[in-house]
Design a protein around this motif. Structure first.
Motif, PDB file in Angstrom:
ATOM      1  N   ILE A 260       0.735  -1.287  -0.005  1.00  0.00           N
ATOM      2  CA  ILE A 260       0.199   0.020   0.025  1.00  0.00           C
ATOM      3  C   ILE A 260       0.814   1.251  -0.134  1.00  0.00           C
ATOM      4  O   ILE A 260       1.747   1.344   0.770  1.00  0.00           O
ATOM      5  CB  ILE A 260      -1.201  -0.001   1.187  1.00  0.00           C
ATOM      6  N   LEU A 261       0.650   2.184  -1.005  1.00  0.00           N
ATOM      7  CA  LEU A 261       1.485   3.456  -1.107  1.00  0.00           C
ATOM      8  C   LEU A 261       0.747   4.440  -0.588  1.00  0.00           C
ATOM      9  O   LEU A 261       0.885   5.469   0.122  1.00  0.00           O
ATOM     10  CB  LEU A 261       2.115   3.582  -2.486  1.00  0.00           C
ATOM     11  N   MET A 262      -0.715   4.551  -0.872  1.00  0.00           N
ATOM     12  CA  MET A 262      -1.600   5.881  -0.572  1.00  0.00           C
ATOM     13  C   MET A 262      -2.925   5.266  -0.035  1.00  0.00           C
ATOM     14  O   MET A 262      -3.499   4.393  -0.531  1.00  0.00           O
ATOM     15  CB  MET A 262      -1.694   6.741  -1.743  1.00  0.00           C
ATOM     16  N   HIS A 263      -3.137   5.921   1.097  1.00  0.00           N
ATOM     17  CA  HIS A 263      -4.324   5.336   1.733  1.00  0.00           C
ATOM     18  C   HIS A 263      -5.366   6.803   2.016  1.00  0.00           C
ATOM     19  O   HIS A 263      -4.885   7.710   2.515  1.00  0.00           O
ATOM     20  CB  HIS A 263      -4.328   4.839   2.982  1.00  0.00           C
ATOM     21  N   ILE A 264      -6.559   6.731   1.257  1.00  0.00           N
ATOM     22  CA  ILE A 264      -7.574   7.838   1.596  1.00  0.00           C
ATOM     23  C   ILE A 264      -8.609   7.274   1.972  1.00  0.00           C
ATOM     24  O   ILE A 264      -9.433   6.555   1.948  1.00  0.00           O
ATOM     25  CB  ILE A 264      -8.257   8.310   0.032  1.00  0.00           C
ATOM     26  N   ASP A 265      -8.807   8.304   3.466  1.00  0.00           N
ATOM     27  CA  ASP A 265      -9.941   8.018   4.345  1.00  0.00           C
ATOM     28  C   ASP A 265     -10.977   9.012   4.545  1.00  0.00           C
ATOM     29  O   ASP A 265     -10.728   9.864   5.002  1.00  0.00           O
ATOM     30  CB  ASP A 265      -9.109   7.567   5.691  1.00  0.00           C
ATOM     31  N   ASP A 266     -12.097   8.524   4.174  1.00  0.00           N
ATOM     32  CA  ASP A 266     -13.475   9.364   4.274  1.00  0.00           C
ATOM     33  C   ASP A 266     -12.894  10.594   3.817  1.00  0.00           C
ATOM     34  O   ASP A 266     -13.455  11.934   4.727  1.00  0.00           O
ATOM     35  CB  ASP A 266     -13.702   9.388   5.672  1.00  0.00           C
ATOM     36  N   LEU A 267     -12.488  11.235   2.956  1.00  0.00           N
ATOM     37  CA  LEU A 267     -12.083  12.385   2.473  1.00  0.00           C
ATOM     38  C   LEU A 267     -13.339  13.398   1.775  1.00  0.00           C
ATOM     39  O   LEU A 267     -13.715  12.725   0.867  1.00  0.00           O
ATOM     40  CB  LEU A 267     -11.131  12.343   1.436  1.00  0.00           C
ATOM     41  N   LYS A 268     -13.391  14.339   2.531  1.00  0.00           N
ATOM     42  CA  LYS A 268     -14.504  15.381   2.106  1.00  0.00           C
ATOM     43  C   LYS A 268     -13.881  16.683   1.675  1.00  0.00           C
ATOM     44  O   LYS A 268     -12.938  17.173   2.706  1.00  0.00           O
ATOM     45  CB  LYS A 268     -15.495  15.617   3.064  1.00  0.00           C
ATOM     46  N   PHE A 269     -14.308  17.167   0.441  1.00  0.00           N
ATOM     47  CA  PHE A 269     -13.721  18.700   0.296  1.00  0.00           C
ATOM     48  C   PHE A 269     -14.996  19.379  -0.514  1.00  0.00           C
ATOM     49  O   PHE A 269     -15.721  18.774  -1.335  1.00  0.00           O
ATOM     50  CB  PHE A 269     -12.595  18.741  -0.593  1.00  0.00           C
ATOM     51  N   ARG A 270     -14.947  20.734  -0.205  1.00  0.00           N
ATOM     52  CA  ARG A 270     -16.060  21.597  -0.805  1.00  0.00           C
ATOM     53  C   ARG A 270     -15.560  22.841  -0.931  1.00  0.00           C
ATOM     54  O   ARG A 270     -14.727  23.470  -0.069  1.00  0.00           O
ATOM     55  CB  ARG A 270     -17.313  21.412   0.299  1.00  0.00           C
ATOM     56  N   TYR A 271     -15.775  23.249  -2.088  1.00  0.00           N
ATOM     57  CA  TYR A 271     -15.284  24.675  -2.589  1.00  0.00           C
ATOM     58  C   TYR A 271     -16.015  25.796  -1.759  1.00  0.00           C
ATOM     59  O   TYR A 271     -17.286  25.680  -1.436  1.00  0.00           O
ATOM     60  CB  TYR A 271     -15.392  24.953  -4.169  1.00  0.00           C
ATOM     61  N   LYS A 272     -15.473  26.991  -1.804  1.00  0.00           N
ATOM     62  CA  LYS A 272     -15.988  28.129  -0.769  1.00  0.00           C
ATOM     63  C   LYS A 272     -17.442  28.334  -1.284  1.00  0.00           C
ATOM     64  O   LYS A 272     -18.405  28.619  -0.322  1.00  0.00           O
ATOM     65  CB  LYS A 272     -15.169  29.298  -0.942  1.00  0.00           C
ATOM     66  N   HIS A 273     -17.823  28.411  -2.359  1.00  0.00           N
ATOM     67  CA  HIS A 273     -19.137  29.106  -2.773  1.00  0.00           C
ATOM     68  C   HIS A 273     -20.105  27.904  -3.059  1.00  0.00           C
ATOM     69  O   HIS A 273     -21.234  28.218  -3.883  1.00  0.00           O
ATOM     70  CB  HIS A 273     -18.865  29.821  -4.075  1.00  0.00           C
ATOM     71  N   LYS A 274     -19.734  26.791  -2.965  1.00  0.00           N
ATOM     72  CA  LYS A 274     -20.510  25.611  -3.093  1.00  0.00           C
ATOM     73  C   LYS A 274     -21.240  24.987  -1.912  1.00  0.00           C
ATOM     74  O   LYS A 274     -20.729  25.100  -0.940  1.00  0.00           O
ATOM     75  CB  LYS A 274     -20.027  24.454  -3.877  1.00  0.00           C
ATOM     76  N   LYS A 275     -22.400  24.526  -2.067  1.00  0.00           N
ATOM     77  CA  LYS A 275     -23.170  23.966  -1.011  1.00  0.00           C
ATOM     78  C   LYS A 275     -23.161  22.557  -0.701  1.00  0.00           C
ATOM     79  O   LYS A 275     -22.914  22.081   0.384  1.00  0.00           O
ATOM     80  CB  LYS A 275     -24.838  24.329  -0.893  1.00  0.00           C
ATOM     81  N   ASP A 276     -22.873  21.812  -1.801  1.00  0.00           N
ATOM     82  CA  ASP A 276     -22.585  20.415  -2.017  1.00  0.00           C
ATOM     83  C   ASP A 276     -20.997  20.216  -1.582  1.00  0.00           C
ATOM     84  O   ASP A 276     -20.338  21.058  -2.332  1.00  0.00           O
ATOM     85  CB  ASP A 276     -23.004  19.856  -3.100  1.00  0.00           C
ATOM     86  N   TRP A 277     -20.904  18.843  -1.219  1.00  0.00           N
ATOM     87  CA  TRP A 277     -19.554  18.575  -1.172  1.00  0.00           C
ATOM     88  C   TRP A 277     -19.078  18.226  -2.410  1.00  0.00           C
ATOM     89  O   TRP A 277     -19.696  17.427  -3.326  1.00  0.00           O
ATOM     90  CB  TRP A 277     -19.468  16.923  -0.545  1.00  0.00           C
ATOM     91  N   THR A 278     -17.755  18.598  -3.047  1.00  0.00           N
ATOM     92  CA  THR A 278     -17.340  18.192  -4.434  1.00  0.00           C
ATOM     93  C   THR A 278     -16.571  16.638  -4.347  1.00  0.00           C
ATOM     94  O   THR A 278     -16.767  15.913  -5.211  1.00  0.00           O
ATOM     95  CB  THR A 278     -16.174  19.107  -4.919  1.00  0.00           C
ATOM     96  N   LEU A 279     -15.984  16.528  -3.121  1.00  0.00           N
ATOM     97  CA  LEU A 279     -15.848  15.146  -2.524  1.00  0.00           C
ATOM     98  C   LEU A 279     -16.297  14.436  -1.356  1.00  0.00           C
ATOM     99  O   LEU A 279     -16.234  15.391  -0.358  1.00  0.00           O
ATOM    100  CB  LEU A 279     -14.200  15.132  -2.439  1.00  0.00           C
ATOM    101  N   ASP A 280     -17.148  13.498  -1.315  1.00  0.00           N
ATOM    102  CA  ASP A 280     -18.006  13.397  -0.545  1.00  0.00           C
ATOM    103  C   ASP A 280     -17.659  11.907   0.347  1.00  0.00           C
ATOM    104  O   ASP A 280     -18.443  10.944   0.166  1.00  0.00           O
ATOM    105  CB  ASP A 280     -19.531  13.381  -0.926  1.00  0.00           C
ATOM    106  N   GLY A 281     -16.801  11.698   1.068  1.00  0.00           N
ATOM    107  CA  GLY A 281     -16.366  10.574   1.731  1.00  0.00           C
ATOM    108  C   GLY A 281     -15.856   9.514   0.893  1.00  0.00           C
ATOM    109  O   GLY A 281     -16.192   8.254   0.765  1.00  0.00           O
ATOM    110  N   ILE A 282     -14.726   9.798   0.436  1.00  0.00           N
ATOM    111  CA  ILE A 282     -13.946   9.074  -0.649  1.00  0.00           C
ATOM    112  C   ILE A 282     -13.223   8.103   0.057  1.00  0.00           C
ATOM    113  O   ILE A 282     -12.284   8.783   1.045  1.00  0.00           O
ATOM    114  CB  ILE A 282     -12.961  10.001  -1.341  1.00  0.00           C
TER     115      ILE A 282
END
Length: 494
Positions: A260-282
């Motif tokens: 295993i090289l990279m592990h992504i855990d429940d990643l969430k990201f939202r841009y400043k002007h957006k209501k919805d998550w752009t990444l939602d629990g990756i």
């Protein structure tokens, strides 16, 4: 006989920085209501020819211009640019270069209101195009926060709203997902039925559609000809086939991968002007030596996911770890030697005054010995066979810039490559070079993550495909297992 809406007589052009013509003695007549396609490899002058037809040359870009371009019986050089603008709509290959509005709504209304269109009529046109291109929810979003595919949709809607007599589309299908491509095809057929003239510019033979009236081939500066019979057309396709690659995944057994090289855990990201998550629990695990494809519709979060993996944005929740360390907390100098990223838009990462300086910049900042820098530079330029190292990268075509960005990343030799829509704007020779380079990297055990809505590309190159929808992983698996899933997804979604 139908009158010609576009007439080109003995057109030659070269930029101020060039010693010889980019193309010369081009002659072309386009009757009203035709849909034509101009095909050619990167750097032969397709976009420049489109600039000449669209008035960008000579109105906005200087150079040595000879011959005549006549639109609607008016010579471009003698026509008032404002009147000319009303007749001709132009979608640039890089949509960022034509936006003037802050938000999507600003952009869509700008041209219409400046042309004096009644506000109610403007609203009706824009509402219809928002429905067609599925951008109604984006109206209040800042344009700079959109994906490239969403920007392409906005540029198309903004230009089509003006209802110009002539429409020039430079690589219009490249940034669009399969749904957007289908919509553009439908619109093109409707435009043809309404007597509009449309000029497509492309380096991708897959853009040659059944509704195209005529095909022209620009091969070199003095070789511009019409594909006038089925034999010529078949020869064109035969010369522009993707090669057979040693890493054609669906015809091989699954390769062994490392730890295993990279592990992504429940990643969430939202841009400043957006209501919805752009990444939602990756949640995702990436192993050494894997080649992974990330696919999904425009705006599904593909590019944002790569930015998070590169440590260029900080998620509001969750983490992305390499070797147990969070990428957004690592020293940038150290991270850059482990992870390399190639943006979808190469203009975001090209800034030097020559190709040589561009490739050397990252290498010198790694504090490599001069001899090692030269060795890596010489290897990198081998995948740029048509470009001299002294050339200004800002004068390259979009596809050439894309290949330069890829070459610079290859020269850095990181452990992980994050590549966003790598083949947008690339002709077949450059695609062959790129894909062979990916094959070489896999033999060295490199880890590669490719974001793309091009399933054919992912079938050729990847071990595993991850399907994103609205920031969530909705399916993933081996490439052979995911092929039918992705095909059905793109076919059935509306």
């Amino acid at each position: 006989m139908t009158d010609s809406i576009v007439k080109i007589d003995n057109l030659s052009f070269r930029y101020l920085s060039m010693n010889e013509n980019l193309f010369q003695n081009i002659n072309l007549e386009i009757p009203t209501g035709e849909l034509i396609l101009i095909f050619g490899n990167n750097g032969v002058g397709k976009t420049t020819l489109a600039h000449c037809i669209g008035g960008i040359i000579p109105y906005l870009v200087q150079g040595y211009f000879e011959g005549r371009v006549i639109l609607n019986a008016e010579t471009i050089t003698s026509s008032d640019f404002h009147k000319f603008f009303e007749k001709c709509g132009y979608i640039l290959q890089n949509p960022d270069n034509q936006f003037v509005g802050i938000t999507v709504r600003d952009e869509l209304f700008f041209d219409l209101l400046n042309l004096g269109v009644d506000h109610n009529e403007a609203e009706n046109r824009i509402n219809e195009l928002c429905r067609v291109f599925n951008i109604g929810k984006l109206l209040e979003y800042p344009i700079h926060e959109l994906s490239m595919g969403q920007k392409q949709r906005v540029a198309l809607a903004s230009t089509l709203a003006r209802d110009p007599a002539i429409l020039i589309l430079d690589q219009p299908f490249s940034n669009l997902d399969p749904i957007g491509k289908r919509e553009l095809e439908k619109i093109s057929i409707k435009l043809k039925a309404r007597g509009k003239t449309v000029i497509f510019i492309t380096s991708d033979p897959r853009d040659i559609k059944p509704f195209i009236s005529r095909i022209f081939l620009l091969e070199k500066k003095d070789d511009f000809s019409e594909i006038s019979c089925i034999t010529d057309y078949e020869n064109l396709l035969e010369r522009n086939q993707i090669s057979k690659y040693v890493i054609h995944r669906d015809s091989q057994k699954e390769r062994a991968v490392g730890k295993i090289l990279m592990h992504i855990d429940d990643l969430k990201f939202r841009y400043k002007h957006k209501k919805d998550w752009t990444l939602d629990g990756i949640n995702m695990t990436i192993h050494e030596g894997e080649v992974i494809g990330i696919t999904g519709l425009n705006g599904s979060g593909k590019s944002t996911m790569l930015l998070a993996m590169a440590g260029l944005i900080k998620p509001q929740e969750g983490s992305c770890l390499i070797g147990g360390y969070s990428v957004d907390e690592m020293c940038f100098h150290d991270l850059a030697q482990i992870v390399g990223i190639v943006f979808q838009n190469p203009d975001y990462q090209i800034f030097a005054n020559s190709i040589e300086e561009e490739i050397k910049f990252g290498l010198e900042n790694m504090l490599l010995p001069k001899t090692e820098v030269e060795i890596r530079l010489n290897k990198a330029v081998k995948i740029l066979p048509t470009m001299t190292v002294t050339r200004d990268p800002h004068m390259l075509s979009f596809g050439q810039k894309k290949m330069l960005a890829l070459a610079g990343s290859f020269a850095m030799d990181p452990q992980v490559y994050l590549i966003d829509e790598p083949e947008i704007g690339l002709d077949i020779p450059f695609r062959n070079l790129f894909e062979n380079e990916i094959a070489r990297l896999t033999t060295k055990g490199k880890t590669i993550v490719i974001a793309s809505h091009d399933l054919d590309l992912l079938k050729r190159l990847t071990d595993r495909i991850v399907l994103l929808e609205r920031g969530k992983i909705v399916a993933q698996g081996s490439t052979s297992a995911m092929e039918s899933t992705v095909q059905k997804y793109y076919k059935n979604i509306h």
